[in-house]
Design a protein around this motif. Structure first.
Motif, PDB file in Angstrom:
ATOM      1  N   GLU A 322     -17.808 -30.916 -86.804  1.00 20.55           N
ATOM      2  CA  GLU A 322     -18.552 -32.042 -86.249  1.00 20.55           C
ATOM      3  C   GLU A 322     -17.707 -32.778 -85.219  1.00 20.55           C
ATOM      4  O   GLU A 322     -16.664 -33.358 -85.540  1.00 20.55           O
ATOM      5  CB  GLU A 322     -18.945 -33.012 -87.371  1.00 20.55           C
ATOM      6  N   ASN A 323     -18.123 -32.733 -83.959  1.00 20.71           N
ATOM      7  CA  ASN A 323     -17.375 -33.453 -82.921  1.00 20.71           C
ATOM      8  C   ASN A 323     -18.275 -34.301 -82.034  1.00 20.71           C
ATOM      9  O   ASN A 323     -17.883 -34.718 -80.964  1.00 20.71           O
ATOM     10  CB  ASN A 323     -16.582 -32.472 -82.060  1.00 20.71           C
ATOM     11  N   ASN A 324     -19.490 -34.556 -82.490  1.00 20.52           N
ATOM     12  CA  ASN A 324     -20.436 -35.319 -81.681  1.00 20.52           C
ATOM     13  C   ASN A 324     -20.422 -36.801 -81.991  1.00 20.52           C
ATOM     14  O   ASN A 324     -21.072 -37.586 -81.328  1.00 20.52           O
ATOM     15  CB  ASN A 324     -21.853 -34.775 -81.884  1.00 20.52           C
ATOM     16  N   GLN A 325     -19.701 -37.196 -83.032  1.00 22.17           N
ATOM     17  CA  GLN A 325     -19.629 -38.606 -83.366  1.00 22.17           C
ATOM     18  C   GLN A 325     -18.261 -38.907 -83.957  1.00 22.17           C
ATOM     19  O   GLN A 325     -17.424 -38.029 -84.104  1.00 22.17           O
ATOM     20  CB  GLN A 325     -20.741 -38.995 -84.347  1.00 22.17           C
ATOM     21  N   ASN A 326     -18.030 -40.168 -84.276  1.00 20.99           N
ATOM     22  CA  ASN A 326     -16.761 -40.580 -84.846  1.00 20.99           C
ATOM     23  C   ASN A 326     -16.485 -39.832 -86.152  1.00 20.99           C
ATOM     24  O   ASN A 326     -17.353 -39.708 -87.009  1.00 20.99           O
ATOM     25  CB  ASN A 326     -16.800 -42.089 -85.100  1.00 20.99           C
ATOM     26  N   PHE A 327     -15.256 -39.314 -86.300  1.00 22.76           N
ATOM     27  CA  PHE A 327     -14.914 -38.526 -87.485  1.00 22.76           C
ATOM     28  C   PHE A 327     -15.195 -39.299 -88.763  1.00 22.76           C
ATOM     29  O   PHE A 327     -15.714 -38.751 -89.739  1.00 22.76           O
ATOM     30  CB  PHE A 327     -13.433 -38.126 -87.427  1.00 22.76           C
ATOM     31  N   TYR A 328     -14.860 -40.576 -88.783  1.00 21.55           N
ATOM     32  CA  TYR A 328     -15.008 -41.342 -90.014  1.00 21.55           C
ATOM     33  C   TYR A 328     -16.469 -41.654 -90.325  1.00 21.55           C
ATOM     34  O   TYR A 328     -16.827 -41.839 -91.491  1.00 21.55           O
ATOM     35  CB  TYR A 328     -14.156 -42.612 -89.936  1.00 21.55           C
ATOM     36  N   GLN A 329     -17.301 -41.694 -89.305  1.00 24.02           N
ATOM     37  CA  GLN A 329     -18.733 -41.823 -89.553  1.00 24.02           C
ATOM     38  C   GLN A 329     -19.275 -40.529 -90.165  1.00 24.02           C
ATOM     39  O   GLN A 329     -20.080 -40.552 -91.091  1.00 24.02           O
ATOM     40  CB  GLN A 329     -19.473 -42.131 -88.250  1.00 24.02           C
ATOM     41  N   THR A 330     -18.809 -39.378 -89.618  1.00 25.63           N
ATOM     42  CA  THR A 330     -19.190 -38.090 -90.191  1.00 25.63           C
ATOM     43  C   THR A 330     -18.699 -37.980 -91.622  1.00 25.63           C
ATOM     44  O   THR A 330     -19.409 -37.491 -92.503  1.00 25.63           O
ATOM     45  CB  THR A 330     -18.591 -36.934 -89.352  1.00 25.63           C
ATOM     46  N   PHE A 331     -17.487 -38.446 -91.867  1.00 28.58           N
ATOM     47  CA  PHE A 331     -16.907 -38.437 -93.211  1.00 28.58           C
ATOM     48  C   PHE A 331     -17.800 -39.212 -94.179  1.00 28.58           C
ATOM     49  O   PHE A 331     -18.111 -38.737 -95.277  1.00 28.58           O
ATOM     50  CB  PHE A 331     -15.506 -39.057 -93.159  1.00 28.58           C
ATOM     51  N   GLN A 332     -18.244 -40.383 -93.747  1.00 28.63           N
ATOM     52  CA  GLN A 332     -19.100 -41.208 -94.622  1.00 28.63           C
ATOM     53  C   GLN A 332     -20.459 -40.557 -94.832  1.00 28.63           C
ATOM     54  O   GLN A 332     -20.992 -40.590 -95.948  1.00 28.63           O
ATOM     55  CB  GLN A 332     -19.262 -42.602 -94.002  1.00 28.63           C
ATOM     56  N   ASN A 333     -21.010 -39.940 -93.798  1.00 32.32           N
ATOM     57  CA  ASN A 333     -22.303 -39.269 -93.939  1.00 32.32           C
ATOM     58  C   ASN A 333     -22.218 -38.076 -94.891  1.00 32.32           C
ATOM     59  O   ASN A 333     -23.133 -37.833 -95.678  1.00 32.32           O
ATOM     60  CB  ASN A 333     -22.806 -38.798 -92.569  1.00 32.32           C
ATOM     61  N   GLU A 334     -21.137 -37.339 -94.805  1.00 33.25           N
ATOM     62  CA  GLU A 334     -20.978 -36.138 -95.622  1.00 33.25           C
ATOM     63  C   GLU A 334     -20.671 -36.470 -97.083  1.00 33.25           C
ATOM     64  O   GLU A 334     -21.171 -35.810 -97.998  1.00 33.25           O
ATOM     65  CB  GLU A 334     -19.855 -35.254 -95.053  1.00 33.25           C
ATOM     66  N   LEU A 335     -19.818 -37.471 -97.306  1.00 30.00           N
ATOM     67  CA  LEU A 335     -19.349 -37.746 -98.666  1.00 30.00           C
ATOM     68  C   LEU A 335     -20.015 -38.953 -99.311  1.00 30.00           C
ATOM     69  O   LEU A 335     -19.748 -39.253-100.478  1.00 30.00           O
ATOM     70  CB  LEU A 335     -17.836 -37.953 -98.670  1.00 30.00           C
ATOM     71  N   ALA A 336     -20.855 -39.638 -98.548  1.00 34.15           N
ATOM     72  CA  ALA A 336     -21.559 -40.817 -99.071  1.00 34.15           C
ATOM     73  C   ALA A 336     -20.591 -41.913 -99.524  1.00 34.15           C
ATOM     74  O   ALA A 336     -20.883 -42.674-100.453  1.00 34.15           O
ATOM     75  CB  ALA A 336     -22.479 -40.426-100.221  1.00 34.15           C
ATOM     76  N   GLU A 337     -19.438 -41.980 -98.897  1.00 35.74           N
ATOM     77  CA  GLU A 337     -18.496 -43.077 -99.130  1.00 35.74           C
ATOM     78  C   GLU A 337     -17.618 -43.212 -97.889  1.00 35.74           C
ATOM     79  O   GLU A 337     -17.345 -42.235 -97.188  1.00 35.74           O
ATOM     80  CB  GLU A 337     -17.647 -42.855-100.375  1.00 35.74           C
ATOM     81  N   SER A 338     -17.194 -44.427 -97.630  1.00 36.71           N
ATOM     82  CA  SER A 338     -16.368 -44.661 -96.451  1.00 36.71           C
ATOM     83  C   SER A 338     -14.958 -44.157 -96.695  1.00 36.71           C
ATOM     84  O   SER A 338     -14.570 -43.840 -97.818  1.00 36.71           O
ATOM     85  CB  SER A 338     -16.333 -46.154 -96.120  1.00 36.71           C
ATOM     86  N   MET A 339     -14.167 -44.085 -95.619  1.00 41.08           N
ATOM     87  CA  MET A 339     -12.788 -43.649 -95.738  1.00 41.08           C
ATOM     88  C   MET A 339     -12.014 -44.578 -96.656  1.00 41.08           C
ATOM     89  O   MET A 339     -11.207 -44.129 -97.475  1.00 41.08           O
ATOM     90  CB  MET A 339     -12.144 -43.615 -94.345  1.00 41.08           C
ATOM     91  N   VAL A 340     -12.239 -45.879 -96.535  1.00 44.42           N
ATOM     92  CA  VAL A 340     -11.531 -46.849 -97.377  1.00 44.42           C
ATOM     93  C   VAL A 340     -11.905 -46.652 -98.838  1.00 44.42           C
ATOM     94  O   VAL A 340     -11.039 -46.676 -99.726  1.00 44.42           O
ATOM     95  CB  VAL A 340     -11.842 -48.295 -96.923  1.00 44.42           C
ATOM     96  N   GLU A 341     -13.181 -46.445 -99.107  1.00 50.95           N
ATOM     97  CA  GLU A 341     -13.624 -46.210-100.491  1.00 50.95           C
ATOM     98  C   GLU A 341     -13.006 -44.939-101.056  1.00 50.95           C
ATOM     99  O   GLU A 341     -12.604 -44.896-102.228  1.00 50.95           O
ATOM    100  CB  GLU A 341     -15.150 -46.120-100.539  1.00 50.95           C
ATOM    101  N   PHE A 342     -12.930 -43.911-100.226  1.00 52.05           N
ATOM    102  CA  PHE A 342     -12.313 -42.656-100.660  1.00 52.05           C
ATOM    103  C   PHE A 342     -10.837 -42.864-100.980  1.00 52.05           C
ATOM    104  O   PHE A 342     -10.327 -42.386-102.002  1.00 52.05           O
ATOM    105  CB  PHE A 342     -12.473 -41.587 -99.581  1.00 52.05           C
ATOM    106  N   GLU A 343     -10.128 -43.591-100.105  1.00 52.38           N
ATOM    107  CA  GLU A 343      -8.708 -43.846-100.332  1.00 52.38           C
ATOM    108  C   GLU A 343      -8.481 -44.567-101.656  1.00 52.38           C
ATOM    109  O   GLU A 343      -7.618 -44.174-102.453  1.00 52.38           O
ATOM    110  CB  GLU A 343      -8.146 -44.697 -99.184  1.00 52.38           C
ATOM    111  N   LEU A 344      -9.261 -45.597-101.898  1.00 52.34           N
ATOM    112  CA  LEU A 344      -9.098 -46.367-103.131  1.00 52.34           C
ATOM    113  C   LEU A 344      -9.402 -45.514-104.358  1.00 52.34           C
ATOM    114  O   LEU A 344      -8.682 -45.570-105.365  1.00 52.34           O
ATOM    115  CB  LEU A 344     -10.014 -47.597-103.107  1.00 52.34           C
ATOM    116  N   ARG A 345     -10.460 -44.724-104.271  1.00 48.99           N
ATOM    117  CA  ARG A 345     -10.850 -43.908-105.433  1.00 48.99           C
ATOM    118  C   ARG A 345      -9.828 -42.826-105.724  1.00 48.99           C
ATOM    119  O   ARG A 345      -9.423 -42.622-106.869  1.00 48.99           O
ATOM    120  CB  ARG A 345     -12.221 -43.275-105.188  1.00 48.99           C
TER     121      ARG A 345
END
Length: 359
Positions: A322-345
């Motif tokens: 996926e290179n059509n949008q911000n990586f972290y937005q793609t990350f949130q769309n794919e995993l249903a959690e933000s990067m910060v939420e993933f880091e904490l978990r």
């Protein structure tokens, strides 16, 4: 107007012929390259002489320009062909020759001779996966590199996707000074391996410790080769790795390196740094410096390991492509959690396991 058309047509013919001859000579060895060059030169001259009387002066000049282009290009490519195959190996594949030509032409006009002066002191082993240059006596490590690369290809296909990467050049060093001299300018410290995408080349420094235990060499080979695998995988899909945060690509490479020797490092508490702060190459180099309190390689490994343990292995492929949008937005769309939420978990889960295993 006719003269302008003739000049433009002649120029286009010359450029196309150079590209065509370049491709032909990449596929030939030293003897067949010379033979092809002689045939092309003789054929061009004979064709020009046969047509000379039936052309106008302007057309004769145009045709002579094309003939000269063929003659000079054939002579030049034949000479380079002979030089490369005579000084290196008869089995040098087309992609490896192309790397030498383009690197010396586009990046460093001293590169070709400087690199070949060094490589011609080495032995070489070739396979469809890699061409390995090594110091005489290091056959063991050359064989290990080729065998392990095959293993890594199979592992990465299971981890990400089916893909047959383009052949890679691997150079094994013993002398740290030679190792550094052959690398591009960089800001990394304590370096033992580097993959250079523009050369499709892996540089590996073989140490005394590796003689006693193969695992560090195998891990390093797998790590650097995974960078090549990713670049090749994206390249065959019209993409580059520039859209990927550095921690994500390094995390995949680190995971592949450790998995290739069946090593699963236990989580150890670390001074965590937000992943958004190790996104660029310069960010990564800075946080990987000798004085940094952070361990970006280990931290990135833990993140990829967490994705896989969560059952999100298939998401790794989606994030790579996926290179059509911000990586972290793609990350949130794919995993249903933000990067910060993933880091904490993942830190919470890893710390819980760490406490349970150390109590």
């Amino acid at each position: 107007m006719n003269r302008l058309y003739l000049i433009t047509k002649t120029f286009c013919y010359c450029v196309c012929l150079i590209l065509l001859l370049y491709g032909l000579f990449l596929l030939t060895d030293q003897l067949s390259g010379f033979l092809l060059g002689v045939i092309l030169i003789i054929s061009s001259i004979k064709f020009y002489l046969a047509k000379r009387l039936t052309k106008s002066k302007a057309e004769r000049i145009s045709f002579l320009s094309i003939v000269i282009t063929v003659v000079l290009s054939s002579a030049l490519f034949s000479s380079f062909n002979f030089f490369l195959h005579h000084t290196l190996t008869q089995d040098l594949p087309a992609r490896a020759k192309n790397q030498f030509y383009t690197k010396s032409l586009l990046y460093d006009n001293q590169f070709l001779f400087k690199r070949i002066d060094f490589l011609k002191t080495l032995s070489v082993k070739s396979s469809k996966e890699a061409v390995v240059f090594y110091r005489p006596g290091d056959d063991h490590f050359a064989n290990l590199a080729i065998q392990h690369i095959r293993k890594v290809i199979s592992m990465n296909e299971k981890l990400i996707d089916i893909h047959q990467p383009v052949p890679v050049t691997v150079i094994l060093y013993r002398n740290p000074e030679n190792f550094q001299n052959q690398l591009p300018v960089h800001s990394y410290e304590n370096l033992h391996g580097m993959y250079v995408p523009t050369e499709e080349t892996i540089h590996l420094l073989v140490t005394k410790q590796m003689e006693e235990n193969d695992e560090p060499f195998l891990e390093l080979t797998a790590h650097e080769y995974t960078h090549h695998w990713i670049v090749s995988y994206l390249g065959q899909r019209g993409l580059v790795n520039g859209h990927l945060p550095r921690w994500f690509e390094e995390g995949i490479a680190e995971y592949a390196g450790l998995a290739s020797i069946e090593k699963i490092p236990r989580f150890m508490p670390l001074q965590f740094i937000p992943f958004t702060r190790i996104q660029s190459v310069s960010d990564w180099a800075n946080e990987n410096s000798r004085n940094s309190p952070h361990l970006p390689y280990r931290q990135s490994y833990y993140a990829i390991d967490q994705l896989i343990r969560d059952g999100n292995q298939s998401k790794i492929k989606n994030l790579l492509l996926e290179n059509n949008q911000n990586f972290y937005q793609t990350f949130q769309n794919e995993l249903a959690e933000s990067m910060v939420e993933f880091e904490l978990r993942f830190l919470r889960d890893e710390m819980r396991e760490y406490r349970e295993n150390t109590d």
